[in-house]
Design a protein around this motif. Structure first.
Motif, PDB file in Angstrom:
ATOM      1  N   ARG A  90     -36.730 -14.679 -18.788  1.00 44.14           N
ATOM      2  CA  ARG A  90     -36.579 -13.980 -20.062  1.00 44.14           C
ATOM      3  C   ARG A  90     -36.302 -12.510 -19.771  1.00 44.14           C
ATOM      4  O   ARG A  90     -36.587 -12.012 -18.699  1.00 44.14           O
ATOM      5  N   GLU A  91     -35.774 -11.839 -20.772  1.00 44.83           N
ATOM      6  CA  GLU A  91     -35.583 -10.392 -20.643  1.00 44.83           C
ATOM      7  C   GLU A  91     -36.929  -9.676 -20.751  1.00 44.83           C
ATOM      8  O   GLU A  91     -37.814 -10.150 -21.452  1.00 44.83           O
ATOM      9  N   PRO A  92     -37.141  -8.567 -20.067  1.00 44.35           N
ATOM     10  CA  PRO A  92     -36.203  -7.854 -19.204  1.00 44.35           C
ATOM     11  C   PRO A  92     -36.175  -8.367 -17.754  1.00 44.35           C
ATOM     12  O   PRO A  92     -35.470  -7.813 -16.928  1.00 44.35           O
ATOM     13  N   THR A  93     -36.940  -9.435 -17.483  1.00 44.76           N
ATOM     14  CA  THR A  93     -37.008  -9.947 -16.115  1.00 44.76           C
ATOM     15  C   THR A  93     -35.648 -10.455 -15.629  1.00 44.76           C
ATOM     16  O   THR A  93     -35.298 -10.293 -14.459  1.00 44.76           O
ATOM     17  N   ALA A  94     -34.881 -11.073 -16.536  1.00 43.42           N
ATOM     18  CA  ALA A  94     -33.561 -11.577 -16.140  1.00 43.42           C
ATOM     19  C   ALA A  94     -32.671 -10.449 -15.629  1.00 43.42           C
ATOM     20  O   ALA A  94     -31.984 -10.593 -14.606  1.00 43.42           O
ATOM     21  N   THR A  95     -32.696  -9.322 -16.329  1.00 43.13           N
ATOM     22  CA  THR A  95     -31.827  -8.209 -15.944  1.00 43.13           C
ATOM     23  C   THR A  95     -32.159  -7.679 -14.560  1.00 43.13           C
ATOM     24  O   THR A  95     -31.259  -7.433 -13.748  1.00 43.13           O
ATOM     25  N   ILE A  96     -33.431  -7.528 -14.263  1.00 42.57           N
ATOM     26  CA  ILE A  96     -33.800  -6.987 -12.946  1.00 42.57           C
ATOM     27  C   ILE A  96     -33.495  -8.010 -11.842  1.00 42.57           C
ATOM     28  O   ILE A  96     -33.100  -7.642 -10.722  1.00 42.57           O
ATOM     29  N   ASN A  97     -33.614  -9.290 -12.164  1.00 43.61           N
ATOM     30  CA  ASN A  97     -33.264 -10.305 -11.162  1.00 43.61           C
ATOM     31  C   ASN A  97     -31.763 -10.353 -10.917  1.00 43.61           C
ATOM     32  O   ASN A  97     -31.324 -10.578  -9.786  1.00 43.61           O
ATOM     33  N   LEU A  98     -30.984 -10.149 -11.961  1.00 43.71           N
ATOM     34  CA  LEU A  98     -29.533 -10.075 -11.775  1.00 43.71           C
ATOM     35  C   LEU A  98     -29.156  -8.871 -10.923  1.00 43.71           C
ATOM     36  O   LEU A  98     -28.268  -8.942 -10.066  1.00 43.71           O
ATOM     37  N   LYS A  99     -29.842  -7.763 -11.155  1.00 44.20           N
ATOM     38  CA  LYS A  99     -29.594  -6.571 -10.353  1.00 44.20           C
ATOM     39  C   LYS A  99     -29.946  -6.842  -8.879  1.00 44.20           C
ATOM     40  O   LYS A  99     -29.209  -6.440  -7.970  1.00 44.20           O
ATOM     41  N   ALA A 100     -31.056  -7.530  -8.665  1.00 44.74           N
ATOM     42  CA  ALA A 100     -31.465  -7.864  -7.298  1.00 44.74           C
ATOM     43  C   ALA A 100     -30.416  -8.759  -6.633  1.00 44.74           C
ATOM     44  O   ALA A 100     -30.098  -8.581  -5.449  1.00 44.74           O
ATOM     45  N   PHE A 101     -29.889  -9.717  -7.385  1.00 46.77           N
ATOM     46  CA  PHE A 101     -28.828 -10.595  -6.853  1.00 46.77           C
ATOM     47  C   PHE A 101     -27.613  -9.777  -6.423  1.00 46.77           C
ATOM     48  O   PHE A 101     -27.079  -9.965  -5.322  1.00 46.77           O
ATOM     49  N   GLU A 102     -27.200  -8.837  -7.255  1.00 46.66           N
ATOM     50  CA  GLU A 102     -26.043  -8.000  -6.927  1.00 46.66           C
ATOM     51  C   GLU A 102     -26.320  -7.116  -5.712  1.00 46.66           C
ATOM     52  O   GLU A 102     -25.436  -6.912  -4.867  1.00 46.66           O
ATOM     53  N   GLU A 103     -27.536  -6.598  -5.613  1.00 46.25           N
ATOM     54  CA  GLU A 103     -27.894  -5.760  -4.454  1.00 46.25           C
ATOM     55  C   GLU A 103     -27.892  -6.592  -3.171  1.00 46.25           C
ATOM     56  O   GLU A 103     -27.542  -6.093  -2.099  1.00 46.25           O
ATOM     57  N   GLY A 104     -28.304  -7.836  -3.279  1.00 45.03           N
ATOM     58  CA  GLY A 104     -28.277  -8.724  -2.112  1.00 45.03           C
ATOM     59  C   GLY A 104     -26.864  -8.958  -1.619  1.00 45.03           C
ATOM     60  O   GLY A 104     -26.610  -9.023  -0.412  1.00 45.03           O
ATOM     61  N   ILE A 105     -25.932  -9.088  -2.548  1.00 44.20           N
ATOM     62  CA  ILE A 105     -24.522  -9.235  -2.174  1.00 44.20           C
ATOM     63  C   ILE A 105     -24.060  -8.011  -1.389  1.00 44.20           C
ATOM     64  O   ILE A 105     -23.408  -8.123  -0.348  1.00 44.20           O
ATOM     65  N   LYS A 106     -24.427  -6.837  -1.879  1.00 43.20           N
ATOM     66  CA  LYS A 106     -24.016  -5.594  -1.206  1.00 43.20           C
ATOM     67  C   LYS A 106     -24.552  -5.522   0.221  1.00 43.20           C
ATOM     68  O   LYS A 106     -23.875  -5.040   1.129  1.00 43.20           O
ATOM     69  N   LEU A 107     -25.781  -6.004   0.422  1.00 40.41           N
ATOM     70  CA  LEU A 107     -26.384  -5.941   1.757  1.00 40.41           C
ATOM     71  C   LEU A 107     -25.531  -6.683   2.784  1.00 40.41           C
ATOM     72  O   LEU A 107     -25.282  -6.183   3.882  1.00 40.41           O
ATOM     73  N   VAL A 108     -25.100  -7.886   2.430  1.00 35.00           N
ATOM     74  CA  VAL A 108     -24.318  -8.668   3.393  1.00 35.00           C
ATOM     75  C   VAL A 108     -22.891  -8.157   3.488  1.00 35.00           C
ATOM     76  O   VAL A 108     -22.296  -8.182   4.573  1.00 35.00           O
ATOM     77  N   LYS A 109     -22.334  -7.687   2.387  1.00 31.86           N
ATOM     78  CA  LYS A 109     -20.972  -7.132   2.442  1.00 31.86           C
ATOM     79  C   LYS A 109     -20.899  -5.981   3.447  1.00 31.86           C
ATOM     80  O   LYS A 109     -19.869  -5.788   4.110  1.00 31.86           O
TER      81      LYS A 109
END
Length: 199
Positions: free
Chosen positions: A177-196
């Motif tokens: 649920r929000e706002p937890t979904a938003t922070i988890n989506l942000k974490a997912f995007e940050e994880g992508i950046k780490l490997v990139k």
């Protein structure tokens, strides 16, 4: 035939089961057959938790055989070693750099391996090892409970998951649920950046 076999390993409280469930949901959204199996879990005791996830055109059994996993994922550094026997030669490893010695090892005075020792052992099987600092990324986002989503982003960024980015995003949105979904989506995007950054 399209297929990816994954072993997830971590310690109680790191969200291994949630990570596995999101992978399963995303696989369904992408019209793949999927099996998710919790091999054992002692989350309430802070013990090891392992899940097997198989995604593909047709999956007939839930468990990943030893030596056959395309990817092993560790949410704590030493869990890489616990899951390593599942990895096929030249498979992919995604591991959190977090070192969290289990209490029992400290009580018994057992040696906890260093991150370098863990990586050297893993290199006997593969050179495709992604070590990410998911702990500090999650901390910078204000929620250590997002470590699993940082790892999920890192997994996706390797290009080895069959799953689309859009389906993973939808699976995350459905899981929180929000706002937890938003922070988890942000974490997912940050994880992508780490490997990139590592590619």
């Amino acid at each position: 035939m399209m297929r990816v076999d994954i072993v997830l390993s971590g310690i109680g409280g790191q969200g291994i089961l949630t990570l596995a469930a999101i992978l399963g949901t995303a696989a369904i959204l992408d019209k793949y057959d999927v099996r998710v199996s919790e091999v054992h879990g002692m989350a309430q005791r802070g013990g090891a938790v392992t899940c097997h996830v198989k995604i593909g055109d047709k999956i007939s059994s839930p468990l990943v055989m030893e030596g056959s996993a395309d990817m092993i994922v560790a949410l704590e550094a030493s869990e890489t070693l616990r899951a390593l026997h599942y990895l096929k030669p030249k498979g992919t490893i995604v591991t959190n750099s977090l070192e969290h010695p289990p209490p029992l090892s400290m009580i018994k005075g057992l040696k906890y391996p260093s991150l370098n020792e863990i990586i050297e052992e893993a290199k006997k099987l593969t050179d495709e090892i992604y070590v990410v600092d998911a702990y500090n990324v999650a901390r910078s986002l204000g929620s250590l409970q997002t470590i699993n989503m940082v790892i999920l982003g890192s997994m996706w960024a390797t290009g080895k998951l069959l799953l689309s980015r859009g389906s993973i995003v939808k699976a995350i949105e459905r899981s929180f649920r929000e706002p937890t979904a938003t922070i988890n989506l942000k974490a997912f995007e940050e994880g992508i950046k780490l490997v990139k950054k590592l590619l």
